[in-house]
Design an enzyme around this catalytic site. Structure first.
Site, PDB file in Angstrom:
ATOM      1  N   ASN A 115      84.849  18.145  19.649  1.00 17.40           N
ATOM      2  CA  ASN A 115      85.041  16.736  20.000  1.00 17.40           C
ATOM      3  C   ASN A 115      83.770  16.244  20.708  1.00 17.40           C
ATOM      4  OD1 ASN A 115      85.611  14.476  21.696  1.00 17.40           O
ATOM      5  ND2 ASN A 115      87.783  14.790  21.337  1.00 17.40           N
ATOM      6  N   HIS A 117      82.251  12.847  24.518  1.00 21.98           N
ATOM      7  CA  HIS A 117      81.555  12.694  25.799  1.00 21.98           C
ATOM      8  C   HIS A 117      80.046  12.557  25.667  1.00 21.98           C
ATOM      9  CE1 HIS A 117      85.291  12.574  27.725  1.00 21.98           C
ATOM     10  NE2 HIS A 117      85.644  13.756  27.235  1.00 21.98           N
ATOM     11  N   ARG A 127      89.305   5.187  21.241  1.00 20.85           N
ATOM     12  CA  ARG A 127      90.302   4.669  22.188  1.00 20.85           C
ATOM     13  C   ARG A 127      90.424   3.162  22.064  1.00 20.85           C
ATOM     14  NH1 ARG A 127      91.779   8.493  26.336  1.00 20.85           N
ATOM     15  NH2 ARG A 127      92.865   6.715  27.215  1.00 20.85           N
ATOM     16  N   HIS A 153      87.776  10.468  19.353  1.00 20.67           N
ATOM     17  CA  HIS A 153      88.930   9.649  19.731  1.00 20.67           C
ATOM     18  C   HIS A 153      88.440   8.209  19.867  1.00 20.67           C
ATOM     19  CE1 HIS A 153      92.524   9.130  22.773  1.00 20.67           C
ATOM     20  NE2 HIS A 153      92.521   8.224  21.823  1.00 20.67           N
ATOM     21  N   THR A 207      93.559  12.084  27.780  1.00 15.15           N
ATOM     22  CA  THR A 207      94.936  12.160  27.282  1.00 15.15           C
ATOM     23  C   THR A 207      95.779  12.996  28.243  1.00 15.15           C
ATOM     24  OG1 THR A 207      93.918  12.195  25.101  1.00 15.15           O
ATOM     25  CG2 THR A 207      96.272  12.623  25.188  1.00 15.15           C
ATOM     26  N   GLU A 222      91.128  11.171  16.336  1.00 13.19           N
ATOM     27  CA  GLU A 222      92.261  11.060  17.274  1.00 13.19           C
ATOM     28  C   GLU A 222      92.519   9.588  17.516  1.00 13.19           C
ATOM     29  OE1 GLU A 222      91.461  12.993  20.923  1.00 13.19           O
ATOM     30  OE2 GLU A 222      91.077  14.913  19.980  1.00 13.19           O
TER      31      GLU A 222
HETATM   32  N1  PXP Z   1      92.796  17.567  21.424  1.00 13.83           N
HETATM   33  C1  PXP Z   1      93.244  16.318  21.702  1.00 13.83           C
HETATM   34  C2  PXP Z   1      94.424  15.810  20.945  1.00 13.83           C
HETATM   35  C3  PXP Z   1      92.612  15.501  22.650  1.00 13.83           C
HETATM   36  O1  PXP Z   1      93.084  14.261  22.920  1.00 13.83           O
HETATM   37  C4  PXP Z   1      91.454  15.996  23.292  1.00 13.83           C
HETATM   38  C5  PXP Z   1      90.708  15.103  24.252  1.00 13.83           C
HETATM   39  O2  PXP Z   1      90.147  14.030  23.575  1.00 13.83           O
HETATM   40  C6  PXP Z   1      91.011  17.287  22.965  1.00 13.83           C
HETATM   41  C7  PXP Z   1      91.713  18.057  22.048  1.00 13.83           C
HETATM   42  C8  PXP Z   1      89.815  17.883  23.600  1.00 13.83           C
HETATM   43  O3  PXP Z   1      90.055  18.042  24.966  1.00 13.83           O
HETATM   44  P1  PXP Z   1      88.897  18.510  25.928  1.00 13.83           P
HETATM   45  O4  PXP Z   1      87.867  17.409  25.921  1.00 13.83           O
HETATM   46  O5  PXP Z   1      89.575  18.674  27.243  1.00 13.83           O
HETATM   47  O6  PXP Z   1      88.340  19.786  25.367  1.00 13.83           O
END
Ligand code: PXP
Length: 237
Positions: A6, A9, A44, A42, A100, A69
């Site tokens: 992901n 960030h 948002r 994601h 989330t 997402e």
């Molecule tokens: N899976 C889902 C469904 C999420 O919403 C997120 C955060 O966007 C992640 C995985 C990844 O989470 P993290 O950034 O804490 O690794």
């Protein structure tokens, strides 16, 4: 075990100054080079990190499957139908949350989720539901016709004692084995990092981990290629 990275960030850093760098598209390309299996973003409702432009470009320029997402908000669903990511992962979304905060309540919001799942699937988009490790949620996901479930590992990640962590692992194990029996492709994620990922990576039946924040944070010091390579080698070992 597959790894979805992901890259939200990277965009958080970009938005903190309103610059056009660092670009999550470049991050995704480097993550692909480093050996991950899919790219996750994601979009948002408040567009606090990922923007439409990022999703378009990721779909066009990254060779890996794109997992979007998203909430069940009508505008976001329309956008997904236009971009056609390989997969949509439905997540709950609250405006003021930092990230989330829990899984979707599929039981409570069954009708709305069912409508969105049908729309996405009729556009050939695979649908995953992000849910807490609860049998009733997995049953509802099955009835609704989701292709995949992603089990929320947030409570495990936040557990402060090893006894609590063990209890959370047991809950996740039970949920995963039930979801596998139901025929789901099972993913897991949220709050996983280089220190806590192994007990989750070892759970039989989980086929994919989706990890963001910890990888992007480590990449600030070692670069994203090294950070992704390190996570790949940890979870595939
Ligand atoms: N899976 C889902 C469904 C999420 O919403 C997120 C955060 O966007 C992640 C995985 C990844 O989470 P993290 O950034 O804490 O690794």
């Amino acid at each position: 075990m597959k790894l979805g990275v992901n890259v939200d960030h990277t965009a958080t850093l970009r938005e903190s100054r309103g610059t056009n760098y660092p670009d999550p598209v470049v991050a995704a390309m480097l993550a692909e080079y480093a050996g991950c299996d899919s790219v996750v973003v994601h979009l948002r409702e408040d567009r606090r990190h990922i923007k439409e432009r990022d999703v378009f470009l990721l779909k066009e320029s990254v060779g890996l499957p794109l997992n979007l997402e998203m909430s069940t908000n009508r505008d976001i669903v329309d956008f997904a139908l236009m971009v056609k990511p390989n997969q949509a992962t439905l997540v709950p979304e609250r405006r003021r949350e930092v990230t989330t905060e829990g899984g979707l309540d599929v039981v409570k919001n069954y009708k709305k989720i069912e409508r969105v799942v049908k729309k996405l699937k009729s556009s050939q988009i695979r649908v995953s539901l992000f849910i807490d490790p609860l049998i009733k949620q997995i049953k509802a996901a099955g009835k609704i016709g989701a292709d995949s479930v992603e089990i929320n590992t947030g409570s495990f990640a936040e557990a402060k004692t090893s006894a609590k962590k063990k209890r959370e692992v047991e809950k996740i194990k039970k949920a995963v084995s039930f979801a596998v029996k139901k025929g789901f492709f099972v993913a897991a994620g949220h709050g996983l990092d280089f220190e806590n990922v192994l007990p989750i990576a070892r759970i039989k039946g989980i086929e994919e981990l989706n990890i963001g924040h910890s990888i992007i944070c480590r990449s600030v010091f070692v670069g994203i290629v090294s950070a992704v390579e390190e996570m790949v080698s940890l979870i595939k070992r």
